[in-house]
Design an enzyme around this catalytic site. Structure first.
Site, PDB file in Angstrom:
ATOM      1  N   CYS A 104       0.878  -1.159   0.000  1.00  0.00           N
ATOM      2  CA  CYS A 104       0.000   0.000   0.000  1.00  0.00           C
ATOM      3  C   CYS A 104       0.916   1.210   0.000  1.00  0.00           C
ATOM      4  O   CYS A 104       1.525   1.518   1.027  1.00  0.00           O
ATOM      5  CB  CYS A 104      -0.908   0.012   1.224  1.00  0.00           C
ATOM      6  SG  CYS A 104      -1.870   1.535   1.372  1.00  0.00           S
ATOM      7  N   CYS A 107      -0.713   4.329   2.277  1.00  0.00           N
ATOM      8  CA  CYS A 107      -0.818   4.252   3.743  1.00  0.00           C
ATOM      9  C   CYS A 107      -0.378   2.866   4.207  1.00  0.00           C
ATOM     10  O   CYS A 107       0.817   2.540   4.078  1.00  0.00           O
ATOM     11  CB  CYS A 107      -2.200   4.646   4.246  1.00  0.00           C
ATOM     12  SG  CYS A 107      -3.627   3.876   3.471  1.00  0.00           S
ATOM     13  N   SER A 108      -1.299   2.046   4.707  1.00  0.00           N
ATOM     14  CA  SER A 108      -0.868   0.737   5.223  1.00  0.00           C
ATOM     15  C   SER A 108      -1.986  -0.286   5.061  1.00  0.00           C
ATOM     16  O   SER A 108      -2.154  -1.147   5.914  1.00  0.00           O
ATOM     17  CB  SER A 108      -0.464   0.863   6.691  1.00  0.00           C
ATOM     18  OG  SER A 108      -1.549   1.360   7.452  1.00  0.00           O
ATOM     19  N   CYS A 109      -2.767  -0.186   3.982  1.00  0.00           N
ATOM     20  CA  CYS A 109      -3.886  -1.101   3.772  1.00  0.00           C
ATOM     21  C   CYS A 109      -3.373  -2.546   3.721  1.00  0.00           C
ATOM     22  O   CYS A 109      -2.368  -2.834   3.067  1.00  0.00           O
ATOM     23  CB  CYS A 109      -4.613  -0.748   2.479  1.00  0.00           C
ATOM     24  SG  CYS A 109      -5.385   0.882   2.558  1.00  0.00           S
TER      25      CYS A 109
END
Lengths: 199, 219
Positions: A104, A107-109
């Site tokens: 991702c 962000c941090s999906c």
């Protein structure tokens, strides 16, 4: 630009976290025991052991493997795994010819129901910036050397689809039960930065 | 917005190492920050897209220096001050008191939660219009610029690829983050060749990314 302070002599972020919790608790807006329960769920109940069960079942049940690749959300829900950050699951299969890896960049999906919370390397600016640009080099630095003729496919989870890599079943694990196979499957292999090794 | 968060293709961050023994939370306060961050969306009356946009609005220095869960603390503070749950400076004042300083804490502000109706749980939403594109279509990611939230990363803007799959339709983060409506759209996985993104010397690879219909035009 943020109006919030930067640099300088800000209180340490660990203290700001404590302050934030205190302010919200005093106002009755959060209950510490609710936070405790939420944390406990991600420490104890949700994690890569869930995804490993999905992978091991796909390795030992070809009908399940087909369902998993056609409708990841439904096939994963068969094993009881669903919820936030797993609303729509897509399973991508590694083969002799194709290697998939997930990121991702924004962000941090990450697919929480099957992998839990993402590890530090997944959230590291070096990973987020480089895996889309220098995937072979970065994977090599992370310990995964791919053949030159392997096709590399990098998946940037920029919307609400969540990706799980179905790693290749290792040679030398023929006699193992589904449960023992699940014990071989690592988080890193299900994101695509490692392969699964035989015991 | 074109912020520090849009990291795809940036250079200079070095390498990354895997710690095989990494715990779920490395520090106690990481776990508290995570839980509070999740709760902050409901307490502030906002949503996940607003949460992501709050992360993007952090000062780039803070974004990098505070680390992952430090960002969650700062992000929760942004949402809670924007919505009038906490006063600006309330967290810093309390933190300084916790550190033993004599500090006056600000009074609570007037509530300012967004007035916004959700179309349902989660982000998947039906769309009545047929999809504009199908698997195999050549598409270009539009060169859109916004100072608001978007899930169109800079590194694909203006680049041409091929629709790989139609995914379930979903609310549009660009408007949902700003409480301007869910505006559900079709979502496509689009495949780009690495040379299209990074030039002739690029490592051979395919890049697949999920893009909302309004991010795309026929190529």
């Amino acid at each position: 630009m943020s109006e919030h302070s930067h640099g300088g002599d800000r209180p340490p972020v660990s203290v700001r976290a404590e302050a934030l919790e205190a302010l919200l608790t005093e106002r009755g807006l959060v209950k510490p025991e609710v936070l405790d329960g939420f944390i406990s769920r991600f420490v104890n109940d949700v994690g890569p052991m869930n995804g490993a069960k999905v992978v091991a079942k796909a390795w030992t049940d070809d009908d399940y493997r087909q369902r998993l690749l056609e409708d990841g959300t439904a096939a994963i829900a068969e094993l009881g795994f669903s919820g936030p950050q797993g609303e729509h699951m897509v399973v991508i299969e590694n083969t002799d010819d194709v290697h998939n890896v997930v990121v991702c960049t924004l962000c941090s999906c990450y697919p929480w129901p099957v992998l839990g919370l993402p590890p530090e390397w997944y959230k590291d600016p070096a990973y987020r910036s480089r895996i889309v640009r220098d995937p072979r080099t970065l994977l090599g630095e992370m310990g995964l050397d791919l053949d030159d003729d392997t096709e590399v496919r990098v998946w940037d989870s920029s919307a609400e689809n969540r990706y799980l890599v179905l790693p290749q079943r290792p040679d030398g694990a023929e006699g193992l039960s589904e449960e023992d196979l699940a014990g071989l499957v690592t988080r890193d292999a299900m994101v695509g930065v490692a392969k699964v090794s035989a015991p | 917005m074109d912020g520090i968060h849009d990291m795809g293709g940036m250079q200079g961050f070095g390498s990354v190492a895997i710690d095989p023994d990494e715990p779920v939370f490395r520090k106690e306060w990481h776990s508290r920050a995570f839980a509070i961050g999740i709760m902050s969306m409901g307490v502030s009356g906002t949503n996940l897209d607003a949460f992501r946009h709050a992360l993007e609005r952090l000062h780039p220095y803070d974004y990098l220096a505070d680390g992952y869960y430090g960002r969650w603390v700062a992000c929760a503070e942004v949402l809670l001050t924007d919505s009038g749950v906490l006063a600006p400076g309330a967290v810093e004042a309390r933190a300084r008191k916790l550190m033993g300083e004599q500090v006056d804490e600000p009074a609570d502000p007037e509530p300012n939660k967004p007035v916004y109706e959700r179309g349902g749980p989660g982000s998947l939403r039906p769309v009545d219009d047929p999809p504009a594109f199908a698997a195999g279509d050549r598409v270009r990611a539009r060169d859109l610029r916004t100072s608001g939230h978007t899930r169109l990363p800079g590194y694909v803007r203006g680049r041409t690829g091929t629709v790989s799959a139609l995914r379930p339709s979903a609310l549009l983060p660009d408007t949902n983050a700003h409480f301007e409506g869910e505006n559900p759209q079709h979502v496509y996985t689009v495949e780009f060749d690495s040379t299209e993104l990074w030039g002739d010397g690029a490592e051979p690879a395919a890049l697949l990314i999920d893009l909302f219909e309004s991010y795309l035009e026929a190529a």
